[in-house]
Design a protein around this motif. Structure first.
Motif, PDB file in Angstrom:
ATOM      1  N   ALA B 160       0.275  -1.048   0.400  1.00 46.38           N
ATOM      2  CA  ALA B 160       0.395   0.146   0.080  1.00 46.38           C
ATOM      3  C   ALA B 160       1.109   1.522   0.060  1.00 46.38           C
ATOM      4  CB  ALA B 160      -1.059  -0.190   1.460  1.00 46.38           C
ATOM      5  N   PRO B 161       1.227   1.838  -1.041  1.00 46.67           N
ATOM      6  CA  PRO B 161       2.108   2.215  -0.763  1.00 46.67           C
ATOM      7  C   PRO B 161       1.651   4.017  -1.403  1.00 46.67           C
ATOM      8  CG  PRO B 161       2.493   1.722  -3.363  1.00 46.67           C
ATOM      9  CD  PRO B 161       1.733   0.683  -2.348  1.00 46.67           C
ATOM     10  N   HIS B 162       0.057   3.784  -1.749  1.00 45.69           N
ATOM     11  CA  HIS B 162      -0.725   4.819  -1.749  1.00 45.69           C
ATOM     12  C   HIS B 162      -2.142   4.746  -1.538  1.00 45.69           C
ATOM     13  CE1 HIS B 162      -3.074   2.458  -4.888  1.00 45.69           C
ATOM     14  NE2 HIS B 162      -1.708   2.198  -6.003  1.00 45.69           N
ATOM     15  N   CYS B 163      -3.247   5.419  -1.272  1.00 49.16           N
ATOM     16  CA  CYS B 163      -4.383   6.114  -0.892  1.00 49.16           C
ATOM     17  C   CYS B 163      -5.329   4.991  -1.884  1.00 49.16           C
ATOM     18  CB  CYS B 163      -5.102   6.865  -0.955  1.00 49.16           C
ATOM     19  SG  CYS B 163      -4.039   7.860   0.791  1.00 49.16           S
ATOM     20  N   TRP B 164      -5.552   3.619  -1.126  1.00 48.27           N
ATOM     21  CA  TRP B 164      -7.075   2.837  -2.234  1.00 48.27           C
ATOM     22  C   TRP B 164      -8.083   3.163  -1.688  1.00 48.27           C
ATOM     23  CZ3 TRP B 164      -8.040  -1.780  -0.968  1.00 48.27           C
ATOM     24  CH2 TRP B 164      -6.729  -2.185   0.065  1.00 48.27           C
ATOM     25  N   VAL B 165      -9.119   3.216  -2.213  1.00 45.91           N
ATOM     26  CA  VAL B 165     -10.309   2.426  -2.053  1.00 45.91           C
ATOM     27  C   VAL B 165     -11.120   1.353  -3.265  1.00 45.91           C
ATOM     28  CG1 VAL B 165     -12.762   2.631  -1.791  1.00 45.91           C
ATOM     29  CG2 VAL B 165     -11.231   4.807  -0.523  1.00 45.91           C
ATOM     30  N   ASP B 166     -11.497  -0.063  -2.587  1.00 45.18           N
ATOM     31  CA  ASP B 166     -11.264  -1.130  -3.460  1.00 45.18           C
ATOM     32  C   ASP B 166     -12.765  -1.688  -2.293  1.00 45.18           C
ATOM     33  OD1 ASP B 166     -11.259  -2.006  -5.535  1.00 45.18           O
ATOM     34  OD2 ASP B 166     -10.251  -3.684  -5.507  1.00 45.18           O
ATOM     35  N   VAL B 167     -13.471  -2.426  -3.421  1.00 47.35           N
ATOM     36  CA  VAL B 167     -14.084  -3.816  -3.052  1.00 47.35           C
ATOM     37  C   VAL B 167     -13.837  -4.848  -2.849  1.00 47.35           C
ATOM     38  CG1 VAL B 167     -16.830  -4.312  -3.579  1.00 47.35           C
ATOM     39  CG2 VAL B 167     -16.308  -1.908  -4.043  1.00 47.35           C
ATOM     40  N   ASP B 168     -14.344  -6.130  -1.974  1.00 48.02           N
ATOM     41  CA  ASP B 168     -13.362  -7.356  -1.543  1.00 48.02           C
ATOM     42  C   ASP B 168     -13.750  -7.638  -2.600  1.00 48.02           C
ATOM     43  OD1 ASP B 168     -12.349  -9.759  -0.954  1.00 48.02           O
ATOM     44  OD2 ASP B 168     -12.762  -8.790   1.434  1.00 48.02           O
ATOM     45  N   GLY B 169     -13.806  -7.952  -4.209  1.00 47.41           N
ATOM     46  CA  GLY B 169     -14.585  -8.695  -4.914  1.00 47.41           C
ATOM     47  C   GLY B 169     -14.627 -10.731  -4.594  1.00 47.41           C
ATOM     48  N   ALA B 170     -13.573 -10.870  -3.890  1.00 49.52           N
ATOM     49  CA  ALA B 170     -13.451 -12.220  -3.552  1.00 49.52           C
ATOM     50  C   ALA B 170     -14.990 -12.039  -2.470  1.00 49.52           C
ATOM     51  CB  ALA B 170     -12.263 -12.717  -3.012  1.00 49.52           C
ATOM     52  N   ALA B 171     -14.476 -12.097  -1.746  1.00 51.45           N
ATOM     53  CA  ALA B 171     -16.333 -11.634  -0.672  1.00 51.45           C
ATOM     54  C   ALA B 171     -17.224 -11.662  -1.702  1.00 51.45           C
ATOM     55  CB  ALA B 171     -15.875 -10.899   0.296  1.00 51.45           C
TER      56      ALA B 171
END
Lengths: 342, 342
Positions: B160-171
């Motif tokens: 995590a070298p930068h800010c991110w937002v993601d959705v847990d696709g595996a979930a």
DNA sequence: GTGAAAGCGCTAACAA
DNA sequence: TTGTTAGCGCTTTCAC
């Protein structure tokens, strides 16, 4: 952050004054060929780019065009606005403009957004979508002399008091109806929106015209309802139940057409929620949305990229050239994308 | 054009200096309560708004956030980006930021766009979508110290070298698979993208995990293909032909799911172009696009509005507050929208 | 707590 | 054809 290169840096490196650099970029014809070349070389070399904020302070021009991004309504028709926005962004970039986004729910909220934006970011112009009768947005902008174009004609005032670009919806439904006639259909219904909406009335008119051309009337052949899937389904069922002779439906939108398909197919595919077995009926939609493509729905396609580039052309013409010229407008023809549904 | 109200006008009307007006607006705690009230009243009365260009020249902050608008790919998945953009625009406005649009085709074109934008409009930050392995955009921005967040985690560098937002696709695919298991399906296939894409591998992993949890293997149960309807159809046919026991399919996108539906339904509705009769198979898609809604496809839904507002929160936190703080990141859970298809 | 001065980067007007 | 001057509207610095 890349260190900022200013016009002074370029001037120094090229051995000219700041003003000459500015001239070389903005009024090249006033600078000697040799000087211009040298300046442009240095500009390239240093990666200089004019600072918009500074330029804006001097010229009062932001090279920003504001446009609204819609909340996707039913998600089907929403794609129209998005394709338009994309086209606008691309064309604008080529002309040296950028698109600034805003949201607003309703005419009044939108004029409030105008006010905010003009006060703060000073966009050079607005691009409006979905004009309608009694549109308060256009009058607000016109009263203040703010440049704008609309995608959608000046419904309230056909004398064209402002720039607009639109697609000939009537020509679209007329083509759709003719297509159905050529397939042998003789009794063709129409599913549209309540009377009084410019766009809706226009689309109904094309259907009426095509039938009239071959001597057919329209009595009892149309229904008006809210622009959504379920209302479309109900209206279609009502229409088909009352007139067993109808074999085809022209719809004012893909949403309505999708609703119509729920009842128009026999046997309805079980997984099409709410589908009820009915007799087979051809259906044509409007807008050629991704949903139409996905389900094989014949639909009228609007040339959105062309609408967007035309909007921008009218705007830049007005912005860069004659602000005093009479407003221009443009009506583009749609095309029919024929698929399995009709 | 509305006549411009400047800070000097407000100062004059309120009987204070320009500086005090600026303070009353930007540093209220430094101004006496009474003075502040008077100034704000005049601001309201005159409809004064700070001019961004002038403020930007002084502060170096544009209050502009740049984001790319995608060309709609197959038109199905495109709706994801549009919903995200809408959310971003709305949240940004609430925080006093505006969204500036750009287009670019490929990583390198996009970094060129960064360069252009930074030189001219100086956006305070960028919001990127669809991060991938070896993403040249994030390294470009990071090298130059330009603030940004991504919708999509830092695939190349999980530290995590930068800010991110993601959705847990595996979930999401895990929930989809569990749902199918709970419906009694025991042999559940997966349609995804070629290995090596972060998003695709993640979504496949959720499916694998759900099967593993109940002691089922995945050998021969998955196919990888290009993310489009026709490839999805071919892959689904291949998978179903070779394994007659499969009764359900989890797909990495609604495009693939739509392709799968073309072969998974028996009898295929004739108007679904290319449909071939086959045995009935449950299908689950990913993204809950308008197409999924239209055809009754069960699909995994990403909380896009929340993703957008989270992106903006991380960004403003960084912009207004600690630029030195370690990058934050956020993984949001998706939800399953169950419809007739599975 | 409030005011005066300076300057961000650029270009319109004018002078050389 | 090129250079000089001034100032767009704002906020940072420093004096009061």
């Amino acid at each position: 952050m890349a260190d900022k290169v200013t016009i002074a840096d370029v001037a120094r490196a090229a051995g000219v004054s700041r003003q000459t650099v500015s001239n070389a970029l903005n009024t090249p014809e006033v600078v000697r060929e040799e000087t211009r070349r040298r300046v442009l070389d240095v500009v390239e070399e240093l990666g200089y780019r004019v600072n918009q904020a500074a330029r804006q302070m001097r010229t009062g021009r932001s090279r920003l065009i504001a446009a609204r991004i819609d909340p996707e309504q039913d998600g089907i028709n929403g794609s129209v606005g998005d394709r338009f926005l994309h086209g606008l962004t691309e064309t604008a970039a080529r002309e040296g403009y950028r698109v600034l986004l805003y949201t607003a729910d309703g005419d009044d909220a939108e004029t409030a957004a105008f006010d905010d934006l003009l006060g703060a970011y000073e966009p050079d112009a607005f691009v409006l979508m979905a004009t309608h009768h009694g549109d308060r947005r256009t009058t607000w902008l016109a009263e203040r002399g703010v440049p704008f174009v609309t995608f959608g004609r000046a419904w309230s005032d056909p004398a064209a008091p402002h720039c607009w670009v639109d697609v000939d919806g009537a020509a679209g439904t007329e083509a759709a109806t003719r297509h159905l006639l050529s397939q042998g259909h003789r009794r063709i219904g129409f599913l549209g929106w309540p009377k009084g909406s410019g766009v809706g009335d226009d689309r109904r008119e094309g259907w009426r015209r095509a039938l009239a051309e071959v001597g057919l009337g329209v009595a009892g052949l149309h229904r008006e309802t809210e622009d959504d899937v379920v209302p479309g389904e109900h209206a279609a069922r009502d229409l088909l139940d009352r007139d067993p002779e109808i074999t085809a439906l022209v719809c004012a939108s893909d949403s309505l057409a999708l609703g119509a398909l729920h009842v128009a197919r026999a046997p309805g595919p079980a997984w099409l929620a709410g589908g009820h077995p009915h007799r087979p009926v051809a259906v044509v939609g409007f807008d050629d949305t991704p949903v139409a493509r996905a389900i094989g729905l014949t639909s009228v396609r609007q040339p959105l990229a062309e609408v967007a580039s035309s909007c921008l052309r009218l705007l830049t013409h007005r912005l860069d050239g004659g602000a005093g010229a009479p407003p221009e407008y443009l009506l583009l023809p749609p095309s029919l994308v024929v698929r399995a549904s009709g």
